[in-house]
Enzyme design. Structure first.
Site, mmCIF file in Angstrom:
data_model
loop_
_atom_site.group_PDB
_atom_site.id
_atom_site.type_symbol
_atom_site.label_atom_id
_atom_site.label_comp_id
_atom_site.label_asym_id
_atom_site.label_seq_id
_atom_site.Cartn_x
_atom_site.Cartn_y
_atom_site.Cartn_z
ATOM 1 N N GLY A 79 0.113 2.021 -12.872
ATOM 2 C CA GLY A 79 -1.140 1.328 -13.142
ATOM 3 C C GLY A 79 -2.345 2.062 -12.574
ATOM 4 N N MET A 134 7.599 -3.017 -7.035
ATOM 5 C CA MET A 134 8.140 -3.622 -5.817
ATOM 6 C C MET A 134 8.382 -5.113 -6.072
ATOM 7 S SD MET A 134 6.543 -1.561 -2.650
ATOM 8 C CE MET A 134 4.999 -2.439 -2.508
ATOM 9 N N ASP A 187 -3.910 1.298 -8.818
ATOM 10 C CA ASP A 187 -3.569 2.165 -7.693
ATOM 11 C C ASP A 187 -3.934 3.589 -8.092
ATOM 12 O OD1 ASP A 187 -2.298 0.194 -5.900
ATOM 13 O OD2 ASP A 187 -0.931 -0.039 -7.563
ATOM 14 N N ARG A 245 -0.530 -9.070 -3.851
ATOM 15 C CA ARG A 245 -1.105 -9.545 -2.578
ATOM 16 C C ARG A 245 -2.156 -10.648 -2.781
ATOM 17 N NH1 ARG A 245 -0.177 -3.836 -1.026
ATOM 18 N NH2 ARG A 245 1.314 -3.909 0.675
ATOM 19 N N LEU A 278 6.400 -9.780 -9.741
ATOM 20 C CA LEU A 278 5.744 -9.290 -10.960
ATOM 21 C C LEU A 278 4.652 -10.221 -11.463
ATOM 22 C CD1 LEU A 278 8.859 -7.983 -12.929
ATOM 23 C CD2 LEU A 278 7.407 -6.768 -11.292
ATOM 24 N N HIS A 279 3.576 -9.630 -11.950
ATOM 25 C CA HIS A 279 2.483 -10.381 -12.565
ATOM 26 C C HIS A 279 2.105 -9.651 -13.856
ATOM 27 C CE1 HIS A 279 0.102 -7.170 -10.899
ATOM 28 N NE2 HIS A 279 0.469 -7.480 -9.665
ATOM 29 N N HIS A 323 1.948 -5.855 -13.969
ATOM 30 C CA HIS A 323 3.215 -5.141 -14.152
ATOM 31 C C HIS A 323 3.703 -5.247 -15.602
ATOM 32 C CE1 HIS A 323 3.608 -6.346 -9.763
ATOM 33 N NE2 HIS A 323 3.804 -5.036 -9.707
ATOM 34 N N VAL A 375 -5.382 -4.799 -15.074
ATOM 35 C CA VAL A 375 -5.428 -6.142 -15.677
ATOM 36 C C VAL A 375 -6.160 -7.054 -14.698
ATOM 37 C CG1 VAL A 375 -4.072 -8.062 -16.588
ATOM 38 C CG2 VAL A 375 -3.272 -5.718 -16.894
ATOM 39 N N LEU A 415 -5.460 -8.010 -10.816
ATOM 40 C CA LEU A 415 -4.188 -8.630 -10.431
ATOM 41 C C LEU A 415 -3.486 -7.776 -9.388
ATOM 42 C CD1 LEU A 415 -2.649 -10.003 -13.746
ATOM 43 C CD2 LEU A 415 -4.275 -11.052 -12.177
HETATM 44 O O1 PAF Z 1 2.938 0.607 -6.987
HETATM 45 C C1 PAF Z 1 3.990 0.181 -6.469
HETATM 46 O O2 PAF Z 1 4.408 -0.958 -6.676
HETATM 47 C C2 PAF Z 1 4.787 1.086 -5.536
HETATM 48 O O3 PAF Z 1 3.936 1.885 -4.793
HETATM 49 C C3 PAF Z 1 5.852 1.928 -6.275
HETATM 50 C C4 PAF Z 1 5.215 2.889 -7.275
HETATM 51 C C5 PAF Z 1 6.810 1.014 -6.994
HETATM 52 C C6 PAF Z 1 6.635 2.764 -5.279
HETATM 53 O O4 PAF Z 1 7.300 1.969 -4.357
#
Ligand code: PAF
Length: 290
Positions: A147, A30, A150, A187, A33-34, A37, A176, A184
């Site tokens: 990752g 989304m 999540d 948010r 980026l850090h 990602h 990470v 990381l």
């Molecule tokens: O983990 C995320 O950033 C989001 O849930 C994803 C997998 C990009 C789906 O929108």
């Protein structure tokens, strides 16, 4: 690097690669980026011949009272960073591109979506499963990297791919952390200085629980209490849940008699943070311990 804003464009790029026999790796994001990602992007760059990263703040995974409008967005600097990393294509669709007028199909992954974050964010995993299914259909990647931070999302995607027989390998990337242990997250940028300091209690709590498991404790209540005690020692934190679950089904474990996922969600002020750790039962624990 290809910067594609339309489905037609990115589909064409990926189809050409497929026809040339190239393996396509995909990292859905989304944006904002850090290093969490970029570590996923590194996995794809290493494993695949071509890497596509999507940047799309997916509205269907945000609840009404959540931070969709405030969610940090900086697609240009994200795209520049990805270009420098050697990413081959970025897919940056608009909301209308992903959900054209009349869009009305959603993907529900039952069971694994229900507990933990699913209990507190109704509809969240339906939105995640839907957008990932659409992205998989458009790009048809050979592998997709998610990752471990999540952890429930990872379990939902694995189940989705298995149940719908989607032809993509799901690869898990490690969590990470900052040097002080904070995982990381995009948010983290919402945190005040004090909230940021106190947020280190999440990982400290998880490590304390891991230490107890290492001493032979197998009862989830003891492990959960260790995490809660750390969190409750910080006045700006309040725990939403602390759970010990099976990492694939997300069902609560009655004992740590196999690998468990100890997962936590906390509010630091108004910012919701999650973290987790995988814990194995100690091999040589004494009979009856825990
Ligand atoms: O983990 C995320 O950033 C989001 O849930 C994803 C997998 C990009 C789906 O929108």
């Amino acid at each position: 690097m290809e910067l594609a804003r339309t489905e037609e464009r990115i589909r064409g790029v990926c189809e050409d690669w497929r026809e040339d026999g190239l393996q396509i790796g995909f990292v859905p994001t989304m944006g904002a980026l850090h290093s969490g990602h970029t570590s996923l992007v590194d996995i794809s760059l290493e494993r695949a011949d071509r890497t596509v990263v999507s940047i799309f703040v997916n509205p269907t995974q945000f609840g009404e009272k959540e931070d969709l409008d405030a969610y940090p967005r900086d697609p240009e600097s994200d795209a520049n960073a990805l270009r420098e990393m050697g990413v081959d294509a970025v897919f940056l669709p608009s909301e209308e591109e992903m959900y054209p007028p009349g869009y009305s199909t959603y993907v529900e992954v039952e069971g694994v979506s229900d507990g933990l974050c699913g209990s507190f964010r109704p509809g969240h995993f339906r939105g995640v499963a839907t957008v990932c299914t659409v992205l998989f259909r458009i790009l048809r990647p050979h592998l997709a990297v998610f990752g471990r931070k999540d952890a429930q999302q990872l379990a939902v995607i694995r189940r989705l791919v298995r149940d719908l027989r989607l032809d993509v390998e799901v690869v898990a990337g490690p969590i990470v952390r900052e040097p002080d242990g904070l995982a990381l997250s995009s948010r983290n940028s919402y945190l005040s200085r004090l909230e940021r300091e106190q947020a280190t209690a999440l990982y400290r709590g998880l490590l304390r629980a891991e230490g107890l498991a290492g001493e032979g404790r197998t009862d989830p209540a003891a492990l959960r209490s260790a995490v809660r005690a750390e969190i409750e020692s910080q006045p700006l934190l309040s725990a939403q849940y602390v759970e010990l679950v099976d990492p694939s089904t997300m069902r609560p474990l009655e004992r740590l008699d196999r690998r468990g996922l100890l997962a936590v969600a906390v509010f630091a002020g108004r910012t919701r943070l999650i973290d987790n750790i995988l814990i194995d039962p100690p091999e040589n624990r004494e009979e009856g311990a825990g």
